[in-house]
Design a protein around this motif. Structure first.
Motif, PDB file in Angstrom:
ATOM      1  N   LEU A 245      78.159  39.998  48.183  1.00 50.66           N
ATOM      2  CA  LEU A 245      79.597  39.893  48.375  1.00 50.66           C
ATOM      3  C   LEU A 245      80.170  38.735  47.574  1.00 50.66           C
ATOM      4  CD1 LEU A 245      79.637  40.392  52.253  1.00 50.66           C
ATOM      5  CD2 LEU A 245      80.301  42.082  50.521  1.00 50.66           C
ATOM      6  N   THR A 246      81.474  38.760  47.403  1.00 51.81           N
ATOM      7  CA  THR A 246      82.235  37.643  46.858  1.00 51.81           C
ATOM      8  C   THR A 246      83.489  37.510  47.710  1.00 51.81           C
ATOM      9  OG1 THR A 246      83.597  38.978  45.360  1.00 51.81           O
ATOM     10  CG2 THR A 246      81.454  38.220  44.501  1.00 51.81           C
ATOM     11  N   PRO A 247      84.153  36.357  47.682  1.00 46.83           N
ATOM     12  CA  PRO A 247      85.414  36.259  48.426  1.00 46.83           C
ATOM     13  C   PRO A 247      86.414  37.335  48.025  1.00 46.83           C
ATOM     14  CG  PRO A 247      84.661  34.075  47.844  1.00 46.83           C
ATOM     15  CD  PRO A 247      83.729  35.049  47.145  1.00 46.83           C
ATOM     16  N   GLU A 248      86.437  37.706  46.751  1.00 50.74           N
ATOM     17  CA  GLU A 248      87.386  38.726  46.298  1.00 50.74           C
ATOM     18  C   GLU A 248      87.033  40.097  46.874  1.00 50.74           C
ATOM     19  OE1 GLU A 248      89.430  40.433  42.183  1.00 50.74           O
ATOM     20  OE2 GLU A 248      87.844  38.921  42.086  1.00 50.74           O
ATOM     21  N   ILE A 249      85.750  40.430  46.914  1.00 51.08           N
ATOM     22  CA  ILE A 249      85.342  41.716  47.487  1.00 51.08           C
ATOM     23  C   ILE A 249      85.720  41.779  48.963  1.00 51.08           C
ATOM     24  CG2 ILE A 249      83.330  43.071  48.205  1.00 51.08           C
ATOM     25  CD1 ILE A 249      82.004  42.263  45.555  1.00 51.08           C
ATOM     26  N   VAL A 250      85.436  40.712  49.703  1.00 46.81           N
ATOM     27  CA  VAL A 250      85.761  40.688  51.130  1.00 46.81           C
ATOM     28  C   VAL A 250      87.266  40.805  51.333  1.00 46.81           C
ATOM     29  CG1 VAL A 250      85.708  39.301  53.235  1.00 46.81           C
ATOM     30  CG2 VAL A 250      83.707  39.370  51.738  1.00 46.81           C
ATOM     31  N   TYR A 251      88.032  40.071  50.516  1.00 46.36           N
ATOM     32  CA  TYR A 251      89.487  40.126  50.636  1.00 46.36           C
ATOM     33  C   TYR A 251      89.995  41.544  50.375  1.00 46.36           C
ATOM     34  CZ  TYR A 251      94.411  39.504  49.580  1.00 46.36           C
ATOM     35  OH  TYR A 251      95.772  39.637  49.563  1.00 46.36           O
ATOM     36  N   ARG A 252      89.535  42.165  49.289  1.00 43.75           N
ATOM     37  CA  ARG A 252      89.985  43.524  48.975  1.00 43.75           C
ATOM     38  C   ARG A 252      89.578  44.513  50.068  1.00 43.75           C
ATOM     39  NH1 ARG A 252      91.636  44.676  43.758  1.00 43.75           N
ATOM     40  NH2 ARG A 252      91.456  42.987  42.236  1.00 43.75           N
ATOM     41  N   ALA A 253      88.481  44.225  50.754  1.00 44.93           N
ATOM     42  CA  ALA A 253      87.984  45.150  51.771  1.00 44.93           C
ATOM     43  C   ALA A 253      88.766  45.070  53.069  1.00 44.93           C
ATOM     44  CB  ALA A 253      86.504  44.875  52.039  1.00 44.93           C
TER      45      ALA A 253
ATOM     46  N   GLN B 236      96.978  48.880  51.283  1.00 49.61           N
ATOM     47  CA  GLN B 236      95.523  48.902  51.398  1.00 49.61           C
ATOM     48  C   GLN B 236      95.032  50.345  51.305  1.00 49.61           C
ATOM     49  OE1 GLN B 236      92.300  48.337  51.053  1.00 49.61           O
ATOM     50  NE2 GLN B 236      92.398  46.430  52.261  1.00 49.61           N
ATOM     51  N   THR B 237      94.315  50.660  50.219  1.00 55.10           N
ATOM     52  CA  THR B 237      93.837  52.029  50.002  1.00 55.10           C
ATOM     53  C   THR B 237      92.320  52.124  49.928  1.00 55.10           C
ATOM     54  OG1 THR B 237      94.045  51.773  47.596  1.00 55.10           O
ATOM     55  CG2 THR B 237      95.954  52.681  48.780  1.00 55.10           C
ATOM     56  N   ASN B 238      91.622  50.994  50.032  1.00 58.81           N
ATOM     57  CA  ASN B 238      90.166  51.001  49.920  1.00 58.81           C
ATOM     58  C   ASN B 238      89.547  51.524  51.206  1.00 58.81           C
ATOM     59  OD1 ASN B 238      90.010  49.782  47.295  1.00 58.81           O
ATOM     60  ND2 ASN B 238      90.596  47.853  48.259  1.00 58.81           N
ATOM     61  N   GLU B 239      88.858  52.647  51.104  1.00 59.06           N
ATOM     62  CA  GLU B 239      88.210  53.242  52.266  1.00 59.06           C
ATOM     63  C   GLU B 239      86.702  53.021  52.251  1.00 59.06           C
ATOM     64  OE1 GLU B 239      89.320  57.310  52.590  1.00 59.06           O
ATOM     65  OE2 GLU B 239      91.457  56.883  52.860  1.00 59.06           O
ATOM     66  N   THR B 240      86.124  52.930  51.060  1.00 58.54           N
ATOM     67  CA  THR B 240      84.689  52.685  50.924  1.00 58.54           C
ATOM     68  C   THR B 240      84.483  51.421  50.101  1.00 58.54           C
ATOM     69  OG1 THR B 240      84.397  53.933  48.866  1.00 58.54           O
ATOM     70  CG2 THR B 240      84.270  55.173  50.941  1.00 58.54           C
ATOM     71  N   TRP B 241      83.285  50.852  50.205  1.00 52.89           N
ATOM     72  CA  TRP B 241      82.975  49.667  49.407  1.00 52.89           C
ATOM     73  C   TRP B 241      83.009  49.997  47.916  1.00 52.89           C
ATOM     74  CZ3 TRP B 241      83.040  45.087  51.688  1.00 52.89           C
ATOM     75  CH2 TRP B 241      82.801  45.015  53.068  1.00 52.89           C
ATOM     76  N   SER B 242      82.606  51.206  47.561  1.00 54.96           N
ATOM     77  CA  SER B 242      82.614  51.591  46.144  1.00 54.96           C
ATOM     78  C   SER B 242      84.027  51.753  45.595  1.00 54.96           C
ATOM     79  CB  SER B 242      81.811  52.889  45.937  1.00 54.96           C
ATOM     80  OG  SER B 242      82.355  53.946  46.706  1.00 54.96           O
TER      81      SER B 242
ATOM     82  N   ILE C 243      86.161  49.518  45.880  1.00 51.62           N
ATOM     83  CA  ILE C 243      86.434  48.170  45.384  1.00 51.62           C
ATOM     84  C   ILE C 243      85.680  47.918  44.095  1.00 51.62           C
ATOM     85  CG2 ILE C 243      86.223  45.698  45.923  1.00 51.62           C
ATOM     86  CD1 ILE C 243      86.316  46.553  48.908  1.00 51.62           C
ATOM     87  N   ASP C 244      84.415  48.324  44.075  1.00 49.08           N
ATOM     88  CA  ASP C 244      83.552  48.134  42.906  1.00 49.08           C
ATOM     89  C   ASP C 244      82.535  49.275  42.911  1.00 49.08           C
ATOM     90  OD1 ASP C 244      81.401  47.372  41.174  1.00 49.08           O
ATOM     91  OD2 ASP C 244      82.027  45.278  41.334  1.00 49.08           O
ATOM     92  N   PRO C 245      82.458  50.068  41.830  1.00 53.93           N
ATOM     93  CA  PRO C 245      81.546  51.223  41.807  1.00 53.93           C
ATOM     94  C   PRO C 245      80.082  50.853  42.019  1.00 53.93           C
ATOM     95  CG  PRO C 245      83.118  51.346  40.000  1.00 53.93           C
ATOM     96  CD  PRO C 245      83.289  49.990  40.621  1.00 53.93           C
ATOM     97  N   SER C 246      79.739  49.579  41.820  1.00 54.12           N
ATOM     98  CA  SER C 246      78.349  49.173  42.006  1.00 54.12           C
ATOM     99  C   SER C 246      77.992  48.960  43.474  1.00 54.12           C
ATOM    100  CB  SER C 246      78.067  47.880  41.236  1.00 54.12           C
ATOM    101  OG  SER C 246      78.787  46.784  41.797  1.00 54.12           O
ATOM    102  N   LEU C 247      79.009  48.922  44.337  1.00 48.60           N
ATOM    103  CA  LEU C 247      78.790  48.719  45.766  1.00 48.60           C
ATOM    104  C   LEU C 247      78.491  50.053  46.447  1.00 48.60           C
ATOM    105  CD1 LEU C 247      81.688  46.195  46.530  1.00 48.60           C
ATOM    106  CD2 LEU C 247      79.249  45.686  46.198  1.00 48.60           C
TER     107      LEU C 247
END
Length: 345
Positions: free
Chosen positions: A133-141, A151-157, A159-163
């Motif tokens: 994780l990074t602070p940015e990933i957690v924030y976006r999540a 807020q449209t992020n439903e999955t971790w991917s 946010i980032d396709p590598s997640l």
């Protein structure tokens, strides 16, 4: 006895003594130490209380309550007297507004003691979801409106396709918790400020955008019970939990820590502040109660005797003070330096 009589007279003069009974005492008196506040500090304070009772059987057992850092300060700052707590336990520093409330209510002699450190740990079940994780990933999540957008992020991917391509599900602390305050300050604000915020935001609006968490079920408030978060993620391998590092260490056979910026949430990484979620832990004392409530000085001495690197608090996850900080905090338990508004600036 002379000191005790003078102190009791001073308390009585405030007009804030209790009308009822508490901790086995009646009328305008109380014998047992009363501490309230952070769920993160709670297991350490409880262990100290156990040792205190064993070593000082002539004193009543201390009454330790876990009501959250914010709730603890609210009770602590309500006034001086037998019907108010002697100690507030906090997983963050007292806020200027809380300090002002204390002053307005006659709590004018506050002693701040950093008892150690802790970390905001992100974890999943052993063998469960694993990601850096990074602070940015957690924030976006988990932000309600990341960078002011829907807020449209439903999955971790998303946010980032590598997640992992798994639904975002985070169990965490409520808004009254010091852990939530630390999550906002140490992680969410950092992630927010790293991104494209709208121009010309008022301070209040930026604070809302940066710290308000989503309420659509992707972030689940589990109250002041960090052990419940551990249980929730243990039974759901796709869930992430947020709690104090001590709970991660105490349950290392059940859950695994998730790295932040590539740094694992470990004792050494938190004590060196290499881990982004490191934070100090505090107890606050009402100096006005010293000499009135029996055992306060002995209770503080019990903290000092057991907060070292090889002590029982370290065994249950406390990241201990070191060097000059430990020396200063040890001195504070006997010298009682009074906190000022300037100290909080």
């Amino acid at each position: 006895m002379k000191k005790l009589s003078i102190a009791i007279a001073a308390l009585a003069a405030t007009g804030l003594t209790a009308c009822g009974s508490q901790d086995g005492a009646s009328g305008d008196s109380r014998n047992a130490i009363h501490a309230v506040g952070s769920s993160t500090v709670y297991p350490f304070a409880t262990r100290i209380s156990e040792i205190f009772s064993r070593e000082h059987p002539d004193f009543p057992a201390a009454n330790i309550e876990s009501i959250g850092t914010g709730g603890g300060f609210s009770a602590f700052c309500s006034g001086v007297g037998y019907d108010t707590p002697d100690f507030a336990q906090a997983s963050r520093r007292i806020k200027p507004g809380e300090f002002e409330t204390c002053q307005e209510n006659g709590v004018t002699e506050i002693v701040e003691i950093q008892v150690g450190m802790d970390g905001i740990a992100f974890a999943s079940a052993q063998g469960g979801i694993d990601m850096n994780l990074t602070p940015e990933i957690v924030y976006r999540a988990i932000a309600a409106n990341p960078y002011g957008e829907e807020q449209t992020n439903e999955t971790w991917s998303d946010i980032d396709p590598s997640l992992p391509d798994l639904p975002i599900l985070v169990y965490g602390p409520p808004s009254t918790s010091g852990t939530r305050d630390a999550l906002a300050e140490l992680i969410l604000e950092v992630g927010c400020e790293a991104g494209p915020l709208p121009e010309g935001l008022e301070e209040d609006e930026q604070d809302r955008i940066c710290t308000e968490v989503r309420s659509d079920g992707a972030y689940v408030d589990q109250g002041e019970q960090d052990n419940l978060i551990v249980s929730k993620i243990e039974t759901n391998p796709n869930a992430v939990g947020v709690f104090g590092y001590s709970y991660l260490e105490a349950n290392s056979d059940r859950v695994q820590g998730l790295p932040m910026n590539g740094v694992e949430p470990t004792y050494d990484n938190i004590s060196s502040f290499d881990y982004p979620g490191a934070r100090p832990l505090y107890i606050y004392l009402k100096k006005e109660h010293v000499g009135v409530i029996p055992g306060i000085e002995e209770f503080l001495a019990t903290w000092v005797a057991n907060w070292g690197e090889d002590g029982p608090l370290a065994e249950i996850g406390l990241v201990t003070n070191r060097g000059e900080v430990r020396e200063a905090m040890t001195a504070a338990t006997t010298e009682f330096p009074v906190l000022t508004a300037e100290d909080l600036q």
